[in-house]
Design a protein around this motif. Structure first.
Motif, PDB file in Angstrom:
ATOM      1  N   TYR A  50     -11.349 -11.068  -0.033  1.00 41.50           N
ATOM      2  CA  TYR A  50      -9.959 -10.969   0.388  1.00 41.50           C
ATOM      3  C   TYR A  50      -9.866  -9.855   1.420  1.00 41.50           C
ATOM      4  N   VAL A  51      -8.768  -9.805   2.165  1.00 39.58           N
ATOM      5  CA  VAL A  51      -8.531  -8.732   3.127  1.00 39.58           C
ATOM      6  C   VAL A  51      -7.677  -7.662   2.449  1.00 39.58           C
ATOM      7  N   PRO A  52      -8.183  -6.445   2.281  1.00 40.18           N
ATOM      8  CA  PRO A  52      -7.362  -5.391   1.673  1.00 40.18           C
ATOM      9  C   PRO A  52      -6.149  -5.069   2.551  1.00 40.18           C
ATOM     10  N   VAL A  53      -4.983  -4.988   1.921  1.00 44.72           N
ATOM     11  CA  VAL A  53      -3.741  -4.660   2.622  1.00 44.72           C
ATOM     12  C   VAL A  53      -2.892  -3.768   1.723  1.00 44.72           C
ATOM     13  N   ARG A  54      -1.847  -3.190   2.288  1.00 48.21           N
ATOM     14  CA  ARG A  54      -0.825  -2.455   1.530  1.00 48.21           C
ATOM     15  C   ARG A  54      -1.408  -1.392   0.598  1.00 48.21           C
ATOM     16  N   GLY A  55      -2.298  -0.581   1.127  1.00 49.05           N
ATOM     17  CA  GLY A  55      -2.829   0.520   0.345  1.00 49.05           C
ATOM     18  C   GLY A  55      -3.992   0.174  -0.558  1.00 49.05           C
ATOM     19  N   GLU A  56      -4.430  -1.082  -0.541  1.00 46.13           N
ATOM     20  CA  GLU A  56      -5.588  -1.450  -1.364  1.00 46.13           C
ATOM     21  C   GLU A  56      -6.841  -0.774  -0.817  1.00 46.13           C
ATOM     22  N   PRO A  57      -7.758  -0.367  -1.685  1.00 38.39           N
ATOM     23  CA  PRO A  57      -8.984   0.264  -1.196  1.00 38.39           C
ATOM     24  C   PRO A  57      -9.835  -0.718  -0.403  1.00 38.39           C
ATOM     25  N   GLY A  58     -10.470  -0.200   0.650  1.00 42.36           N
ATOM     26  CA  GLY A  58     -11.330  -1.046   1.470  1.00 42.36           C
ATOM     27  C   GLY A  58     -10.644  -1.519   2.732  1.00 42.36           C
ATOM     28  N   ASP A  59     -11.437  -2.155   3.605  1.00 45.91           N
ATOM     29  CA  ASP A  59     -10.904  -2.741   4.829  1.00 45.91           C
ATOM     30  C   ASP A  59     -11.848  -3.848   5.286  1.00 45.91           C
TER      31      ASP A  59
END
Length: 199
Positions: A50-59
């Motif tokens: 998945y694509v990390p968004v909204r403060g989720e860890p990772g990029d």
């Protein structure tokens, strides 16, 4: 259990904590996760991520690390509530803005059962406990999706180190994770008394 914190309370706390993570700290975590993720894939493996968004860890470096190792990376495509469809990630330029602030591939959409062919599934989570109970955002997309995963697939919740907790509330429809991936500790197996380093 009397006094047990609700999922709502957990979500409020973790989202508030994520909003306070400094940009430099997030970048450092993302680099660590990308390095750890690269070891999860082998050439010709199929990985659902998945694509990390909204403060989720990772990029996006996590996804690029998988592709660099020769894995095929599929990302979720959201639609009406139900099992997630998927599409192939072919680099940052293959992404478009979608609902819920997500980024999704512009490549051909694949039906939900394709997840059954994945050897590894990276799953967004607000928290995960040492038994493997995952706390999501509450929309239920992954709970509806993971029933089609192969029993041998590695279900990996990606969280910050402080989001791996002792115990979360669990409901009958929740799918337990087998692993947690954190920036500091890397990949650890869940269940029993807690995470164990992979062999």
């Amino acid at each position: 259990m009397p006094g047990e914190r609700t999922k709502y309370a957990w979500r409020r706390q973790i989202l508030a904590e994520r909003a306070q993570v400094a940009v430099a700290d997030h970048a450092g975590e993302a680099a660590a996760l990308a390095a750890a993720v690269g070891a999860l894939a082998t050439r010709d493996a199929l990985v659902c991520a998945y694509v990390p968004v909204r403060g989720e860890p990772g990029d996006l470096r996590m996804l690029d690390a998988l592709r660099d190792r020769g894995a095929t990376v599929l990302l979720p495509v959201t639609g009406e509530p139900g099992p997630l469809s998927w599409a192939r990630y072919e680099g940052p330029d293959s992404l478009r803005k979608a609902r819920y602030g997500l980024l999704e591939p512009t490549t051909a959409t694949l039906p939900p059962p394709i997840i059954g062919e994945a050897t590894t599934i990276l799953i967004p989570a607000l928290a995960v406990d040492r038994r493997g109970v995952r706390l999501g955002r509450g929309a239920g997309y992954y709970d509806r999706t993971l029933g089609a995963a192969d029993a041998r697939s590695r279900l990996i919740a990606v969280v910050r180190d402080n989001e791996l907790v002792d115990r979360l509330p669990e409901e009958p429809h929740d799918h337990r994770m087998g692993w947690a991936l954190t920036p500091g500790a890397g990949l650890g197996e869940l269940g029993g008394d807690g995470p164990r380093a992979p062999e």
